[in-house]
Structure formats: structure tokens, C-alpha cells
Design a protein around this motif. Structure first.
Motif, PDB file in Angstrom:
ATOM      1  N   PHE A  61       0.836  -1.209   0.000  1.00 43.87           N
ATOM      2  CA  PHE A  61       0.000   0.000   0.000  1.00 43.87           C
ATOM      3  C   PHE A  61       0.873   1.263   0.000  1.00 43.87           C
ATOM      4  O   PHE A  61       0.538   2.269  -0.616  1.00 43.87           O
ATOM      5  CB  PHE A  61      -0.893   0.042   1.250  1.00 43.87           C
ATOM      6  N   THR A 259     -19.464  -0.039   0.740  1.00 43.16           N
ATOM      7  CA  THR A 259     -18.432  -0.250   1.749  1.00 43.16           C
ATOM      8  C   THR A 259     -18.981  -0.014   3.152  1.00 43.16           C
ATOM      9  O   THR A 259     -18.724  -0.783   4.073  1.00 43.16           O
ATOM     10  CB  THR A 259     -17.302   0.747   1.505  1.00 43.16           C
ATOM     11  N   SER A 363      -0.910   6.971   0.265  1.00 43.32           N
ATOM     12  CA  SER A 363      -1.425   8.116  -0.487  1.00 43.32           C
ATOM     13  C   SER A 363      -2.835   7.899  -1.028  1.00 43.32           C
ATOM     14  O   SER A 363      -3.516   8.859  -1.374  1.00 43.32           O
ATOM     15  CB  SER A 363      -0.476   8.469  -1.627  1.00 43.32           C
ATOM     16  N   HIS A 364      -3.282   6.637  -1.115  1.00 44.75           N
ATOM     17  CA  HIS A 364      -4.658   6.388  -1.582  1.00 44.75           C
ATOM     18  C   HIS A 364      -5.599   6.048  -0.441  1.00 44.75           C
ATOM     19  O   HIS A 364      -6.739   5.640  -0.693  1.00 44.75           O
ATOM     20  CB  HIS A 364      -4.675   5.247  -2.599  1.00 44.75           C
ATOM     21  N   CYS A 366      -8.390   5.606   2.105  1.00 45.86           N
ATOM     22  CA  CYS A 366      -9.782   6.016   1.928  1.00 45.86           C
ATOM     23  C   CYS A 366     -10.007   7.465   2.364  1.00 45.86           C
ATOM     24  O   CYS A 366      -9.748   7.829   3.505  1.00 45.86           O
ATOM     25  CB  CYS A 366     -10.690   5.092   2.732  1.00 45.86           C
ATOM     26  N   GLY A 368     -12.977   8.765   2.527  1.00 47.35           N
ATOM     27  CA  GLY A 368     -14.255   8.818   3.232  1.00 47.35           C
ATOM     28  C   GLY A 368     -14.226   8.149   4.599  1.00 47.35           C
ATOM     29  O   GLY A 368     -15.271   7.971   5.220  1.00 47.35           O
ATOM     30  N   ALA A 372     -17.439   7.346   7.113  1.00 41.72           N
ATOM     31  CA  ALA A 372     -17.849   5.969   7.430  1.00 41.72           C
ATOM     32  C   ALA A 372     -17.827   5.735   8.937  1.00 41.72           C
ATOM     33  O   ALA A 372     -18.757   5.164   9.503  1.00 41.72           O
ATOM     34  CB  ALA A 372     -16.922   4.981   6.724  1.00 41.72           C
TER      35      ALA A 372
HETATM   36  C1  HEM Z   1     -10.508   4.581  -1.216  1.00 39.22           C
HETATM   37  C2  HEM Z   1     -12.353   1.332   1.887  1.00 39.22           C
HETATM   38  C3  HEM Z   1     -16.062   4.367   2.815  1.00 39.22           C
HETATM   39  C4  HEM Z   1     -14.458   7.376  -0.615  1.00 39.22           C
HETATM   40  C5  HEM Z   1     -10.686   3.431  -0.455  1.00 39.22           C
HETATM   41  C6  HEM Z   1      -9.798   2.286  -0.433  1.00 39.22           C
HETATM   42  C7  HEM Z   1     -10.325   1.380   0.435  1.00 39.22           C
HETATM   43  C8  HEM Z   1     -11.539   1.944   0.963  1.00 39.22           C
HETATM   44  C9  HEM Z   1      -9.751   0.005   0.795  1.00 39.22           C
HETATM   45  C10 HEM Z   1      -8.487   2.124  -1.225  1.00 39.22           C
HETATM   46  C11 HEM Z   1      -7.345   2.527  -0.320  1.00 39.22           C
HETATM   47  C12 HEM Z   1      -5.953   2.363  -0.893  1.00 39.22           C
HETATM   48  O1  HEM Z   1      -5.800   2.080  -2.088  1.00 39.22           O
HETATM   49  O2  HEM Z   1      -4.998   2.534  -0.110  1.00 39.22           O
HETATM   50  C13 HEM Z   1     -13.496   1.904   2.445  1.00 39.22           C
HETATM   51  C14 HEM Z   1     -14.278   1.296   3.510  1.00 39.22           C
HETATM   52  C15 HEM Z   1     -15.307   2.157   3.779  1.00 39.22           C
HETATM   53  C16 HEM Z   1     -15.187   3.289   2.865  1.00 39.22           C
HETATM   54  C17 HEM Z   1     -13.944  -0.039   4.191  1.00 39.22           C
HETATM   55  C18 HEM Z   1     -16.418   2.043   4.791  1.00 39.22           C
HETATM   56  C19 HEM Z   1     -16.323   1.359   5.916  1.00 39.22           C
HETATM   57  C20 HEM Z   1     -15.949   5.442   1.974  1.00 39.22           C
HETATM   58  C21 HEM Z   1     -16.853   6.573   1.955  1.00 39.22           C
HETATM   59  C22 HEM Z   1     -16.419   7.418   0.993  1.00 39.22           C
HETATM   60  C23 HEM Z   1     -15.220   6.823   0.393  1.00 39.22           C
HETATM   61  C24 HEM Z   1     -18.047   6.760   2.874  1.00 39.22           C
HETATM   62  C25 HEM Z   1     -17.089   8.725   0.674  1.00 39.22           C
HETATM   63  C26 HEM Z   1     -17.200   9.273  -0.444  1.00 39.22           C
HETATM   64  C27 HEM Z   1     -13.230   6.894  -1.042  1.00 39.22           C
HETATM   65  C28 HEM Z   1     -12.402   7.561  -2.035  1.00 39.22           C
HETATM   66  C29 HEM Z   1     -11.251   6.762  -2.198  1.00 39.22           C
HETATM   67  C30 HEM Z   1     -11.417   5.611  -1.312  1.00 39.22           C
HETATM   68  C31 HEM Z   1     -12.716   8.864  -2.746  1.00 39.22           C
HETATM   69  C32 HEM Z   1     -10.073   7.016  -3.146  1.00 39.22           C
HETATM   70  C33 HEM Z   1      -8.935   7.711  -2.424  1.00 39.22           C
HETATM   71  C34 HEM Z   1      -7.680   7.839  -3.265  1.00 39.22           C
HETATM   72  O3  HEM Z   1      -7.404   6.961  -4.079  1.00 39.22           O
HETATM   73  O4  HEM Z   1      -6.958   8.838  -3.095  1.00 39.22           O
HETATM   74  N1  HEM Z   1     -11.737   3.206   0.406  1.00 39.22           N
HETATM   75  N2  HEM Z   1     -14.086   3.081   2.073  1.00 39.22           N
HETATM   76  N3  HEM Z   1     -14.981   5.628   1.023  1.00 39.22           N
HETATM   77  N4  HEM Z   1     -12.613   5.731  -0.624  1.00 39.22           N
HETATM   78 FE1  HEM Z   1     -13.304   4.462   0.790  1.00 39.22          FE
END
Ligand code: HEM
Length: 427
Positions: A61, A259, A363-364, A366, A368, A372
Motif C-alpha cells: 500500500f 463499503t 497516499s490512496h 480512503c 471517506g 464511514a
Molecule cells: C478509497 C475502503 C467508505 C471514498 C478506499 C480504499 C479502500 C476503501 C480500501 C483504497 C485505499 C488504498 O488504495 O490505499 C473503504 C471502507 C469504507 C469506505 C472499508 C467504509 C467502511 C468510503 C466513503 C467514501 C469513500 C463513505 C465517501 C465518499 C473513497 C475515495 C477513495 C477511497 C474517494 C479514493 C482515495 C484515493 O485513491 O486517493 N476506500 N471506504 N470511502 N474511498 Fe473508501
């Protein structure tokens, strides 16, 4: 190399099947052998290298240059030609957004769009989350029995997601319909006919997302992440492109909704299975924030994530060539005893619970995550307060739709005695 046969693929690696019953029932348990014996292995049936220990998953990661996120949303099951043709009829053009965008594009975009995710800005959404949660609990509080997924945990996060994104109220019902259809369909392993239905719905979802975006463009003054992104496009047109906006209008719903819905169902199931823990939360709601982290660690809703190797490298000492694909099993990392003491137990006072990798890392990570977390806290606060004697319906068999990554029970039947609700006994 297998010591008996001399084959470079071990017995465990050959048997690994992320669509099989064992992985679906309990991903970290299904790869326990790997954490113990072969923490980085090649799965011939999947065509991926699989990484299962905490330190290795975190290292992957952490380095998004050697380990590109570009394949994070690639379909693991190939799409039929007919389905592709259907999507083309709808001008479907989903592009990279953030989660699967490489540098140097990713970081500037992430920075420009970060503000609505800061704790300060998110606190503004909490009353809406609480009001919605209360409304949904009101609907079933006197029934004595409910499927928490169908009656609350699916729809509340979806509505919150639409509010957060700033979708106009009048478009919510339509987007909700497409999102559910799309999600329900893609969760399965679609047959050729099912793939066509999926493609139809995805195509319609895409077009409708474009319609909503056009409407927001005409008046981008409102609250929400999408109007905010449209305003930012004026300042940074090369960073926030039209293609990005259209893609995120659709992808954002899925990212924020499924998610969180799955995480909530996993958390409730886990806590009710560990009755004394549930009772502690009812007695002392101050324990809820760390309990949320422990639930995300123990039974997170993203079981595994993907990266593409861009140059010859090693993971956990194992050489891996450029072009290889990695399945990094973050749910397994979260149960690695090299990092978490007694990792299979639920300890809501665990001092390093927040170090779980359910939100990814680096850098990636989450964006959100705090939205959450807030939703999960509100759900637990409201349910422990109003239904402290909630229990799982005995003998319930939980089902999971086979896939590598998104994980939560399809249904969660619970029961309680309405006459014993605190609002009846102590109005
Ligand atoms: C990215 C999990 C809720 C928006 C991610 C990633 C994971 C993840 C595993 C990729 C991280 C990586 O590559 O290092 C989750 C889980 C959630 C959740 C388990 C709930 C329990 C949310 C919510 C939003 C959101 C509520 C709201 C809009 C995003 C965005 C990214 C992301 C925009 C991309 C970030 C980037 O690449 O810079 N999430 N997520 N997520 N999540 Fe979530």
C-alpha cells in the motif's frame, strides 16, 4: 516449491479460491495457512500473487509507484462482447477517478478535493445521519424482528452517500434504483444473460449520472462533494476534468455506499455474536468509537484490494516481476498476530485497533474514512440505546455474494421484545 512434489506451486496456493466457500465465509481464516507458511504466493487459478501478512500488505500500500493502483477496479470476471456492445450504446466511458489513478495525476486531484472530507466539514453531516437513522429505527422498533440489512443498513448509507455527494433530492430515488440494481447484479457472478442486464443498468446509471452532473453544473452553489468539485474545476481545469467528474458521479456512490453498508452489517453481526461486548457498549457508549475500529479490524467490509507491479521487485523477500498482479488481503493483515495480539478475539479496548488496513494505507487511503466512522458510530449509538436487548435470530445462516473484495452478510435478522424497549419502559 512444494517439498514433496517439487512443484513451484504449493498445495495451499493451488487450492486457493477466493470465490469458494471457505474464503467467502471467512477470508482471514481461509488464508491462515498462508500467513503461517507462505505469506506471498502465486495463485495459478486467479493469475494473481497473493499477499497476506500485515507488514507486506502495508509495504505494498505504501509504495503506489512500484505497486500501481490502476487495476483496483478492473473486473476480475471478463465481460462478454455483447455486454461491451451494450455499454457502448450508452456511451459508457468510465475513466479513472482517484482510487485507481496513478501519479502524477492522482495526488494533485486528491489535494484539491480533500476539504469536504475534513472532520470539521463532516461534523456538519452528523445531524442528518442521526435523523435518518432514527427514522429508520422508528419504522421497525415496535415489530420485534427485522432484517437490519434490508430495513436500515443498506438504505441509510446510500442516502447519506447521496447527500454527501450533493445529489439533488429529486434525483435521489432514481440514482438509488440504479445503484442498487447495479450493485446487486455485479455482486453475483453474472451469466452471459445476466451480464447483459448488468450492462443495461450500468449504461443507464452512467447516462443518468451525466444528467445529474449537467444539472449541478447549471447551479453548482450547493452543498456536497460534487458541487464542490465542479467549483474547483474552474480553478484547476486540468486536474478536475469533465471525464473525471462524470466518472466520479457514478463511482462515488458505490465507493461511499456499499463499503459502509457492509461494514455496518459486519459490525452488528460481530457485536451481537459477542454478547458481553454488546452489553458493555450498551452500558458505556463512550466505548463505541474504539469498538468501531475494532469491528473494522476484525470484520472489515473490504477483504482484499489490488495492485499492479510496475517494475521487478520483491514482496516479503519473494521476487515478483513487472506486470504481475497482486491481491493484497488486508482482512488477513488485520488478523496477523505479528501485529495484533490475540488477533481473532474482539477487544474493544485494543490500543492499536486503528492500525487496521481496512481503509488501505498511504497516499490512496480512503478519503471517506471519517464519514464511514461517523455513520458506524451513530448506528451503534442509536441501536444500543433503543434496542439494548437486540439479539441475532437463532440458527441464522449468513450468506455472502462470492467476490474477492466487498464483504458483508446479505441479510441480518435480529429480534427483540418491543415491550422491553427503553422508550416503553422509561418514556
Ligand atoms: C478509497 C475502503 C467508505 C471514498 C478506499 C480504499 C479502500 C476503501 C480500501 C483504497 C485505499 C488504498 O488504495 O490505499 C473503504 C471502507 C469504507 C469506505 C472499508 C467504509 C467502511 C468510503 C466513503 C467514501 C469513500 C463513505 C465517501 C465518499 C473513497 C475515495 C477513495 C477511497 C474517494 C479514493 C482515495 C484515493 O485513491 O486517493 N476506500 N471506504 N470511502 N474511498 Fe473508501
Amino acid at each position: 516449491t512444494d517439498p514433496v512434489s517439487g512443484c513451484p506451486v504449493s498445495v495451499g496456493a493451488a487450492a486457493f479460491d477466493p470465490f469458494g466457500d471457505a474464503y467467502q465465509a471467512d477470508p482471514p481464516e481461509a488464508v491462515r495457512w498462508s500467513r503461517d507458511e507462505e505469506p506471498v504466493f502465486y495463485s495459478p487459478s486467479l493469475g494473481y500473487w497473493v499477499v497476506t501478512r500485515y507488514d507486506d500488505v502495508k509495504a505494498v500500500f505504501r509504495d503506489n509507484i512500484t505497486f500501481s493502483p490502476s487495476i483496483a477496479l478492473e473486473k476480475i470476471t471478463p465481460v462478454s462482447d455483447e455486454a461491451i456492445a451494450t455499454l457502448e450504446r450508452y456511451d459508457y466511458a468510465m475513466n479513472r477517478t482517484l482510487v485507481n489513478e496513478d501519479e502524477p495525476e492522482h495526488m494533485p486531484r486528491r489535494r484539491v478535493l480533500m476539504d469536504p472530507f475534513t472532520p470539521d466539514r463532516l461534523s456538519h453531516h452528523e445531524p442528518m445521519v442521526r435523523r435518518l437513522t432514527r427514522e429508520y429505527v422508528d419504522r421497525f422498533v415496535d415489530a420485534g424482528k427485522a432484517d437490519l440489512v434490508d430495513e436500515m443498513l443498506w438504505e441509510v448509507p446510500l442516502t447519506v452517500a447521496l447527500h454527501f455527494l450533493g445529489v439533488p433530492e429529486e434525483d435521489m430515488a432514481t440514482l438509488r434504483k440504479y445503484s442498487i440494481a447495479h450493485t446487486v447484479n455485479t455482486w453475483g457472478r453474472p451469466s452471459p444473460e445476466e451480464q447483459l442486464t448488468v450492462a443495461e443498468n450500468v449504461g443507464k446509471f452512467w447516462q443518468y449520472a451525466g444528467t445529474v452532473l449537467d444539472k449541478l453544473r447549471r447551479d453548482p452553489s450547493g452543498d456536497g462533494w460534487m458541487p464542490y468539485s465542479i467549483r474547483k474545476q474552474r480553478e484547476f481545469p486540468d486536474v478536475i476534468t469533465d471525464s473525471y467528474l462524470h466518472s466520479m458521479m457514478m463511482a462515488g456512490i458505490v465507493a461511499a455506499h456499499e463499503t459502509t453498508a457492509n461494514a455496518a452489517a459486519n459490525a452488528l453481526k460481530l457485536l451481537l455474536e459477542n454478547r458481553t461486548v454488546w452489553e458493555e457498549l450498551c452500558a458505556d457508549p463512550g466505548l463505541i468509537p474504539n469498538a468501531v475500529e475494532e469491528c473494522l479490524r476484525h470484520s472489515g467490509s473490504v477483504a482484499a484490494w489490488r495492485r499492479l507491479v510496475t517494475s521487478d521487485t520483491t514482496v516479503g523477500g519473494v521476487p515478483i516481476p513487472a506486470g504481475a498482479k497482486l491481491l493484497i488481503v488486508n482482512s488477513s493483515a488485520n488478523r496477523d498476530e505479528r501485529h495484533f495480539e490475540d488477533p481473532d478475539s474482539v477487544d474493544i479496548r485494543r490500543d492499536n485497533a486503528t492500525e487496521h488496513l481496512t481503509f488501505g494505507y498511504g497516499s490512496h487511503q480512503c478519503m471517506g474514512k471519517n464519514l464511514a466512522r461517523m455513520e458506524l458510530q451513530v448506528f451503534l449509538e442509536e441501536l444500543t440505546r433503543r434496542l439494548p436487548h437486540l439479539d441475532l435470530v437463532p440458527g441464522e445462516r449468513f450468506t455472502y455474494v462470492p467476490n474477492t473484495s466487498f464483504r458483508g452478510p446479505e441479510h441480518l435478522w435480529v429480534q427483540w421484545d418491543p415491550a422491553a424497549n427503553p422508550e416503553r419502559t422509561d418514556p
